[in-house]
Write an enzyme that holds these catalytic residues in place. Structure first.
Site, short mmCIF file in Angstrom:
data_model
loop_
_atom_site.label_atom_id
_atom_site.label_comp_id
_atom_site.label_asym_id
_atom_site.label_seq_id
_atom_site.Cartn_x
_atom_site.Cartn_y
_atom_site.Cartn_z
N GLN A 95 0.83 -1.21 0.00
CA GLN A 95 0.00 0.00 0.00
C GLN A 95 0.86 1.26 0.00
O GLN A 95 2.05 1.23 0.29
CB GLN A 95 -0.94 0.00 1.20
N HIS A 97 0.27 5.84 0.57
CA HIS A 97 -0.63 6.91 1.02
C HIS A 97 -0.30 8.21 0.29
O HIS A 97 0.85 8.45 -0.10
CB HIS A 97 -0.48 7.12 2.53
N GLU A 122 2.66 7.82 8.57
CA GLU A 122 2.55 6.95 9.74
C GLU A 122 3.94 6.55 10.24
O GLU A 122 4.93 6.64 9.50
CB GLU A 122 1.72 5.71 9.40
N HIS A 240 4.75 0.22 0.79
CA HIS A 240 5.18 -0.54 1.96
C HIS A 240 4.22 -1.68 2.26
O HIS A 240 3.09 -1.72 1.77
CB HIS A 240 5.33 0.37 3.17
N ARG A 259 -3.95 0.54 -2.70
CA ARG A 259 -3.31 -0.78 -2.61
C ARG A 259 -2.69 -1.20 -3.92
O ARG A 259 -3.19 -0.85 -4.99
CB ARG A 259 -4.33 -1.81 -2.12
#
Length: 369
Positions: A95, A97, A122, A240, A259
């Site tokens: 995935q 972001h 994150e 990642h 994804r």
């Protein structure tokens, strides 16, 4: 200060022992994540004035007292972060972001991939040994690793990698025109004869996803192994995949995920490739004092072993969770809370400085304001 009751997400990749063991329970199925925060998809619960409510409702009713003016000025009337206990027993999906700008633009035009207009950087801090894939290897290195399989069908992928076009190679795998099952079978047959960890991981992924060419990810991406207490930051555009381990994860309060494979969920190839950065890499974040401070203003994470006393000075919205032993918290108004492993508390900005004590370990989440 408000003791929290936190939802547990039962995703299939979760552990049956990590979160349950921490909280002293027996799990009835996989437990992947405990969410600590005010995200609408799973807000923490608490009791105010004798009635059960949720943290997002508490913040909405008193944003100034809950968040403080500095946080509101920077991030609006919402908790800007989400903390999780994450327990990985099987690999997650590949995935990536978006940036803030990408998320805002896509959300504004109604792109169904985006549930909100915010980015989702994150950071993971390991409680046990923790491993994952993150960031692309140098293309020439990946070309060599894929070519070593000697699978003729993969020569177009090798050619793209040799031309330093890793996203082009990824597109070929995602849009594979022939039988994906036959390709993965050929990959596994070849990888099984190479006794090296990356190829063994390819075979492991193929057992779980026998029709997904993204099982080649270990040959395209860097592998990261974290020891307990080590942290890794994943910014926008970094492809990642977590592989295994138990840790504390903190992120901006968003749910925007694109994804790229190792999943049964929808893959939007064009949007994925639009936001994936071929050169983007994760960043190791070293604890300085008690804090892990990543390049994302929405959050930082403190790892605290308070002993006789440790004061958190700033008046900011905090969530504190105990991961070992017992930790006590005391507010200036005399309120006291004692936490055991897996227990947590919300400390609103209006409570001001809070003192921690005890022979345990706690993690505190807060914004960088």
């Amino acid at each position: 200060m408000d003791p929290l009751s936190n939802p547990i997400k039962d995703y299939a990749w979760g552990s049956r022992t990590a979160i349950a063991g921490l909280t002293g329970r027996a799990a009835t199925g996989p437990e992947a994540e405990m969410w600590l925060g005010a995200h609408p998809s799973g807000p923490s619960r608490l009791v105010r004035d004798g009635a059960e409510t949720t943290l997002d409702q508490v913040i909405a009713a008193d944003p100034e007292g809950s968040l403080g003016e500095p946080s509101i000025e920077r991030f609006g009337r919402r908790l800007p972060y989400l903390m999780k206990l994450i327990a990985v027993d099987q690999p997650l999906s590949l995935q990536v972001h978006p940036t803030s700008e990408q998320a805002a633009e896509a959300f504004a035009r109604g792109d169904s991939n985006y549930s909100d207009p915010w980015h989702k950087p994150e950071m993971i801090c390991a409680l046990t040994p923790f491993s994952g894939l993150a960031g692309f290897r140098p293309s020439a290195q990946s070309a060599m690793l894929v070519e070593r399989l000697q699978v003729e069908a993969l020569q177009p992928v090798v050619s793209r990698l040799a031309a330093d076009d890793v996203l082009g190679a990824l597109r070929l795998l995602l849009e594979w025109p022939g039988s994906k099952r036959e390709l993965v079978d050929a990959i596994v047959w070849a990888a099984a004869s190479v006794h090296q960890a990356d190829y063994e991981l390819v075979c492991r992924l193929a057992r779980q996803y026998p029709e997904d060419p993204a099982v080649l990810a270990p040959l395209l991406m860097h592998r990261h192994e974290l020891a307990p207490g080590e942290a890794l930051y994943l910014g926008a555009g970094v492809l990642h995949c977590y592989l295994d381990g138990f840790g504390v994860e903190i992120m901006a309060g968003s749910d925007n995920v694109l994804r790229a494979g190792l999943t049964g969920k929808r893959i939007d190839v064009e949007e994925l490739l639009r936001i994936t950065e071929a050169g983007a890499q994760p960043l190791a974040v070293v604890q300085e004092g008690d804090a892990y401070v990543p390049p994302a203003a929405e959050f930082l994470l403190r790892r605290i072993t308070p002993g006789d006393g440790h004061v958190l000075e700033r008046a900011v919205p905090r969530i504190v969770v105990c991961t070992e032993g017992t930790v006590g918290l005391s507010a200036p108004d005399g309120t006291q809370v004692k936490l055991h492993p897996g227990e947590s508390v919300f400390v609103p900005a209006s409570d001001g400085p809070v003192e921690l004590s005890g022979e345990g370990t706690a993690f505190s989440a807060e914004p960088q304001v």
